[in-house]
Each structure stands twice: as structure tokens, then as C-alpha cells.
Scaffold this motif. Structure first.
Motif, PDB file in Angstrom:
ATOM      1  N   GLY A 138      83.965  35.346  23.024  1.00  0.00           N
ATOM      2  CA  GLY A 138      85.225  35.327  22.293  1.00  0.00           C
ATOM      3  C   GLY A 138      85.976  36.639  22.332  1.00  0.00           C
ATOM      4  N   LYS A 139      85.666  37.517  23.309  1.00  0.00           N
ATOM      5  CA  LYS A 139      86.301  38.828  23.387  1.00  0.00           C
ATOM      6  C   LYS A 139      87.360  38.918  24.490  1.00  0.00           C
ATOM      7  CE  LYS A 139      82.272  41.315  21.580  1.00  0.00           C
ATOM      8  NZ  LYS A 139      81.268  42.377  21.846  1.00  0.00           N
ATOM      9  N   TYR A 140      87.592  37.809  25.175  1.00  0.00           N
ATOM     10  CA  TYR A 140      88.569  37.805  26.264  1.00  0.00           C
ATOM     11  C   TYR A 140      89.120  36.398  26.381  1.00  0.00           C
ATOM     12  CZ  TYR A 140      90.542  38.898  30.894  1.00  0.00           C
ATOM     13  OH  TYR A 140      91.386  39.127  31.950  1.00  0.00           O
ATOM     14  N   LYS A 141      90.447  36.306  26.461  1.00  0.00           N
ATOM     15  CA  LYS A 141      91.052  34.990  26.625  1.00  0.00           C
ATOM     16  C   LYS A 141      92.143  35.050  27.689  1.00  0.00           C
ATOM     17  CE  LYS A 141      94.301  35.533  22.728  1.00  0.00           C
ATOM     18  NZ  LYS A 141      94.751  34.952  21.440  1.00  0.00           N
ATOM     19  N   PRO A 142      92.277  34.001  28.472  1.00  0.00           N
ATOM     20  CA  PRO A 142      93.319  33.995  29.500  1.00  0.00           C
ATOM     21  C   PRO A 142      94.706  33.909  28.884  1.00  0.00           C
ATOM     22  CG  PRO A 142      92.266  31.848  29.357  1.00  0.00           C
ATOM     23  CD  PRO A 142      91.493  32.761  28.458  1.00  0.00           C
ATOM     24  N   VAL A 143      95.671  34.545  29.527  1.00  0.00           N
ATOM     25  CA  VAL A 143      97.066  34.474  29.090  1.00  0.00           C
ATOM     26  C   VAL A 143      97.819  33.707  30.169  1.00  0.00           C
ATOM     27  CG1 VAL A 143      99.127  35.773  28.482  1.00  0.00           C
ATOM     28  CG2 VAL A 143      96.863  36.650  27.843  1.00  0.00           C
ATOM     29  N   LEU A 144      98.243  32.500  29.836  1.00  0.00           N
ATOM     30  CA  LEU A 144      98.857  31.600  30.814  1.00  0.00           C
ATOM     31  C   LEU A 144     100.322  31.357  30.452  1.00  0.00           C
ATOM     32  CD1 LEU A 144      98.494  29.745  33.250  1.00  0.00           C
ATOM     33  CD2 LEU A 144      97.588  27.996  31.716  1.00  0.00           C
ATOM     34  N   ASP A 145     101.207  31.716  31.352  1.00  0.00           N
ATOM     35  CA  ASP A 145     102.641  31.553  31.149  1.00  0.00           C
ATOM     36  C   ASP A 145     103.085  30.147  31.540  1.00  0.00           C
ATOM     37  OD1 ASP A 145     105.426  31.555  31.288  1.00  0.00           O
ATOM     38  OD2 ASP A 145     105.568  33.580  32.078  1.00  0.00           O
ATOM     39  N   ARG A 146     102.944  29.803  32.809  1.00  0.00           N
ATOM     40  CA  ARG A 146     103.396  28.513  33.317  1.00  0.00           C
ATOM     41  C   ARG A 146     102.367  27.940  34.289  1.00  0.00           C
ATOM     42  NH1 ARG A 146     109.825  29.223  34.909  1.00  0.00           N
ATOM     43  NH2 ARG A 146     110.514  30.137  32.923  1.00  0.00           N
ATOM     44  N   LYS A 192      89.724  47.146  24.656  1.00  0.00           N
ATOM     45  CA  LYS A 192      89.259  46.855  23.294  1.00  0.00           C
ATOM     46  C   LYS A 192      87.764  46.562  23.286  1.00  0.00           C
ATOM     47  CE  LYS A 192      90.979  46.052  19.799  1.00  0.00           C
ATOM     48  NZ  LYS A 192      91.111  46.827  18.541  1.00  0.00           N
ATOM     49  N   SER A 193      87.296  45.824  24.278  1.00  0.00           N
ATOM     50  CA  SER A 193      85.873  45.470  24.325  1.00  0.00           C
ATOM     51  C   SER A 193      85.001  46.700  24.541  1.00  0.00           C
ATOM     52  CB  SER A 193      85.606  44.442  25.434  1.00  0.00           C
ATOM     53  OG  SER A 193      85.629  45.026  26.721  1.00  0.00           O
ATOM     54  N   PHE A 194      85.592  47.769  25.130  1.00  0.00           N
ATOM     55  CA  PHE A 194      84.859  49.024  25.312  1.00  0.00           C
ATOM     56  C   PHE A 194      85.006  49.944  24.095  1.00  0.00           C
ATOM     57  CE2 PHE A 194      84.650  47.532  29.577  1.00  0.00           C
ATOM     58  CZ  PHE A 194      83.637  48.229  30.218  1.00  0.00           C
ATOM     59  N   GLY A 195      85.702  49.457  23.063  1.00  0.00           N
ATOM     60  CA  GLY A 195      85.808  50.206  21.814  1.00  0.00           C
ATOM     61  C   GLY A 195      86.990  51.137  21.709  1.00  0.00           C
ATOM     62  N   ALA A 196      87.960  51.017  22.607  1.00  0.00           N
ATOM     63  CA  ALA A 196      89.114  51.919  22.587  1.00  0.00           C
ATOM     64  C   ALA A 196      90.129  51.523  21.526  1.00  0.00           C
ATOM     65  CB  ALA A 196      89.782  51.928  23.963  1.00  0.00           C
ATOM     66  N   ILE A 225      89.057  50.544  34.434  1.00  0.00           N
ATOM     67  CA  ILE A 225      88.529  50.905  33.112  1.00  0.00           C
ATOM     68  C   ILE A 225      87.106  51.454  33.228  1.00  0.00           C
ATOM     69  CG2 ILE A 225      87.675  49.843  30.961  1.00  0.00           C
ATOM     70  CD1 ILE A 225      90.303  48.244  30.916  1.00  0.00           C
ATOM     71  N   LYS A 226      86.311  50.852  34.104  1.00  0.00           N
ATOM     72  CA  LYS A 226      84.958  51.378  34.330  1.00  0.00           C
ATOM     73  C   LYS A 226      85.006  52.724  35.047  1.00  0.00           C
ATOM     74  CE  LYS A 226      81.906  47.384  34.177  1.00  0.00           C
ATOM     75  NZ  LYS A 226      80.864  46.612  34.907  1.00  0.00           N
ATOM     76  N   LYS A 227      85.931  52.844  36.004  1.00  0.00           N
ATOM     77  CA  LYS A 227      86.068  54.102  36.747  1.00  0.00           C
ATOM     78  C   LYS A 227      86.489  55.240  35.835  1.00  0.00           C
ATOM     79  CE  LYS A 227      88.127  55.769  41.068  1.00  0.00           C
ATOM     80  NZ  LYS A 227      89.068  55.438  42.173  1.00  0.00           N
ATOM     81  N   ALA A 228      87.330  54.912  34.835  1.00  0.00           N
ATOM     82  CA  ALA A 228      87.782  55.929  33.878  1.00  0.00           C
ATOM     83  C   ALA A 228      86.749  56.207  32.799  1.00  0.00           C
ATOM     84  CB  ALA A 228      89.091  55.479  33.227  1.00  0.00           C
ATOM     85  N   ASN A 229      85.705  55.394  32.758  1.00  0.00           N
ATOM     86  CA  ASN A 229      84.612  55.567  31.788  1.00  0.00           C
ATOM     87  C   ASN A 229      85.135  55.614  30.355  1.00  0.00           C
ATOM     88  OD1 ASN A 229      81.925  55.857  31.011  1.00  0.00           O
ATOM     89  ND2 ASN A 229      81.979  58.104  31.155  1.00  0.00           N
ATOM     90  N   ILE A 230      85.947  54.620  30.017  1.00  0.00           N
ATOM     91  CA  ILE A 230      86.534  54.557  28.676  1.00  0.00           C
ATOM     92  C   ILE A 230      85.438  54.390  27.628  1.00  0.00           C
ATOM     93  CG2 ILE A 230      87.937  53.098  27.149  1.00  0.00           C
ATOM     94  CD1 ILE A 230      89.839  52.693  29.494  1.00  0.00           C
ATOM     95  N   LYS A 231      85.544  55.197  26.560  1.00  0.00           N
ATOM     96  CA  LYS A 231      84.511  55.231  25.515  1.00  0.00           C
ATOM     97  C   LYS A 231      85.093  54.791  24.175  1.00  0.00           C
ATOM     98  CE  LYS A 231      81.932  59.101  27.583  1.00  0.00           C
ATOM     99  NZ  LYS A 231      82.769  59.246  28.781  1.00  0.00           N
ATOM    100  N   PRO A 232      84.208  54.382  23.244  1.00  0.00           N
ATOM    101  CA  PRO A 232      84.662  53.984  21.908  1.00  0.00           C
ATOM    102  C   PRO A 232      85.453  55.105  21.239  1.00  0.00           C
ATOM    103  CG  PRO A 232      82.383  53.310  22.219  1.00  0.00           C
ATOM    104  CD  PRO A 232      82.744  54.147  23.415  1.00  0.00           C
ATOM    105  N   GLY A 233      86.564  54.735  20.627  1.00  0.00           N
ATOM    106  CA  GLY A 233      87.375  55.692  19.891  1.00  0.00           C
ATOM    107  C   GLY A 233      88.448  56.378  20.706  1.00  0.00           C
TER     108      GLY A 233
END
Length: 317
Positions: free
Chosen positions: A282-290, A170-174, A141-149
Motif C-alpha cells: 500500500g505504499k505505491y499506487k499507479p497514476v493513470l490519466d487516460r 516517501k517510502s525511503f523516509g524523505a 533515488i537509489k543512486k542518490a542514496n536518499i535517507k530518512p529525514g
């Protein structure tokens, strides 16, 4: 100490829990009492030497490294005499990079490795599952330089890398669209996707939409059919690409305005600290299956290798 050891490539059963020697930290290292680790795609692929070319790096006839596991959460038990960033009793989480070794009760790592203090709001098991997908997604995501919008499409949005990519983009505004199966739609929506495409019912290459970034986290798309869904100067990220996809992507990058990103990720302490701060905000949460115990490591590998997990699978050490 206990550790899950393997001395030959093969099925999950090659992993055996045994007693091995407890490591001692060097001057610049910390000794971590591991409370939890995780099973990721890289672990089971290395366990069975898939692809075969992995043998040329990790051991042709048998593995050079006998304890897998690249992520962890635990407590600092000892520090080397030159260590400044950590102290005994610190709760930490992170990534071992190519040294592996976290399928064990203890591991030593340099203090400048990809390690950060564990957020107090999450458990060791939740913390342990974050670095693999989180650092992989962050790298691209940093390498792609994702920008807001920007419009970002994430394929495999319910997996370890995909669920991380949704939240980081989402945290980068996409504006994020996730692609997953029917059963995983509620999960992908819950972690912030603006829109979700059920791949069992809709083909994103035929819906007329174009995206600034298409991020395939599971090597599931046809590159040639998907390229028209990129904007004029769009970027395609193939984080799970094999050699054929890498070659095809290189050709596209050389012969058009569109760019295809593949390759080995790089990460460091800065990345894990960045993710830690997102968790605390509060902008990132782990997703735990098992969650499995260390003694169930073979069972956990078998489950993850099937490719149907939601997010991540933790190992309680």
C-alpha cells in the motif's frame, strides 16, 4: 497478431495497426499475451527520432525496431523448456528495456528480464503504466542514496517519473516537496507529498529553502539558478537531461561539493520486484490519466507528446 507498427520516423500517424507474425519463445523465454501497455516520453521521442542522435543507435534513415512499447502487463501463454521462474497462466508486468515490442498482442522476453508477478490489487492497465516511471525514479533515488529525514524536491511531480519519485522518496523516509501546476496539486498531495509548490505562483529558487536532493524529472529547471537551493553536499538529479545539461552537470560535479546525476538508467528484475512489494504494502499506487485502445495509438501519442498528462497513459491491447 495485431501490432502497432512504424517503418519511418515522423508524426503519430506513422504508427499503423497491422497483422504481423506471432513470436515463438526461445528456450529461456516466456511468451506474454499482452493485455495492456503504455505511451511514455521515450516512445514518442523514438517515434520521431528526437533527438536526432537517436538515429545513430536505432536506425539512421529508418527505424531498425518497428514495434515500440517498453512496458506491459499480461498473461504468460507459453514458456521455454529451461524457464523456471514463470508458468503458463501467470499474470505478469514489467519492462522490455531496449528490445521494445509491447505495442502488440504478444511479445517474448527472457525470464530474467525486468518482469514480476502482477499484484492482484491492480488492473492490467494500472500495472502496465508503472514500470517506466517507477524504474526510472528508483534508479536515481537509489543512486542518490536518499535517507530518512532528507528534504527532497521533485520537479514535474505529477508526471510519470515525478509521481513515481514522490512515492518512492516517501517510502525511503524523505520529506518530499512536489512542484507542479495548480490543477495537479490535489493529485501530488494524494500520493504523499508533504508540501506542494505551484510553479505558476512560486519559484522554488527564490523561497529561501534548501534541499538535500532536487530531482528534475522533466528538464524544466535552470541548473545555474537551482544549484544554490541545494544543501552544501546536495545532489541534483536530471533524469530528462539533454547533452547541454549533462555537460553543465558534469562541470558542477567536478568543481564543487555538490553532485549532478544524469545518464541512461539501468534496471533489472530486482527493481520491478521491489516496486511490486511496495504496491502490495500500500505504499505505491499507479497514476493513470487516460486509456486508449491499440487502434487509437496515434491519438495517444499525440496527447502524450503535448506534455500535459497527469501520471500515465495506458493502451488497452
Amino acid at each position: 497478431m495485431k501490432a502497432a507498427v512504424y517503418t519511418k520516423y515522423g508524426p503519430p500517424e506513422v504508427l499503423q495497426v497491422k497483422e504481423v507474425e506471432k513470436p515463438t519463445p526461445k528456450h529461456n523465454e516466456i511468451l506474454i499475451h499482452i493485455k495492456a501497455t503504455a505511451v511514455n516520453s521515450g516512445d514518442w521521442r523514438l517515434r520521431k527520432a528526437d533527438p536526432f542522435a537517436a538515429r545513430f543507435i536505432f536506425g539512421l534513415l529508418r527505424p531498425k525496431i518497428n514495434i515500440l512499447g517498453s512496458v506491459f502487463s499480461g498473461e504468460v501463454e507459453r514458456v521455454g523448456d529451461t524457464v523456471k521462474d514463470f508458468k503458463v497462466g501467470d499474470l505478469v508486468f514489467g519492462h522490455t528495456d531496449l528490445s521494445f515490442g509491447s505495442y502488440a498482442e504478444y511479445n517474448c522476453l527472457p525470464e530474467n528480464a525486468s518482469i514480476a508477478l502482477k499484484p492482484s490489487t491492480i488492473s492490467h492497465q494500472e500495472a502496465a503504466v508503472i514500470p517506466f516511471g517507477g524504474l526510472t525514479a528508483l534508479h536515481f533515488i537509489k543512486k542518490a542514496n536518499i535517507k530518512p529525514g532528507q528534504k527532497v524536491l521533485i520537479v514535474g511531480a505529477s508526471g510519470a517519473v515525478g509521481s513515481a519519485a514522490v512515492q518512492l522518496a516517501k517510502s525511503f523516509g524523505a520529506d518530499v516537496t512536489g512542484v507542479c501546476s495548480t490543477t495537479n496539486i490535489p493529485l501530488v498531495k494524494s500520493i504523499g507529498a508533504n508540501k506542494v509548490i505551484d510553479y505558476t505562483k512560486e519559484d522554488f529558487t527564490k523561497n529561501g529553502e534548501t534541499y538535500d536532493v532536487i530531482f528534475d524529472t522533466v528538464n524544466a529547471i535552470s541548473i545555474s539558478r537551482s544549484i544554490p537551493s541545494l544543501t552544501k553536499n546536495g545532489i541534483m538529479i536530471l533524469s530528462a537531461a539533454g547533452m547541454p545539461e549533462m555537460i553543465q552537470g558534469l562541470w558542477i560535479s567536478m568543481t564543487s561539493n555538490k553532485k549532478v546525476m544524469t545518464g541512461v538508467i539501468s534496471h533489472n528484475k530486482t527493481g520491478i520486484v521491489f516496486i511490486k512489494e511496495l504496491i502490495e504494502a500500500g505504499k505505491y499506487k499507479p497514476v493513470l490519466d487516460r486509456t486508449y485502445s491499440l487502434e487509437q495509438i496515434a491519438e495517444a501519442h499525440a496527447y502524450v507528446e503535448k506534455g500535459h498528462k497527469k501520471g500515465n497513459v495506458a493502451i488497452r491491447v
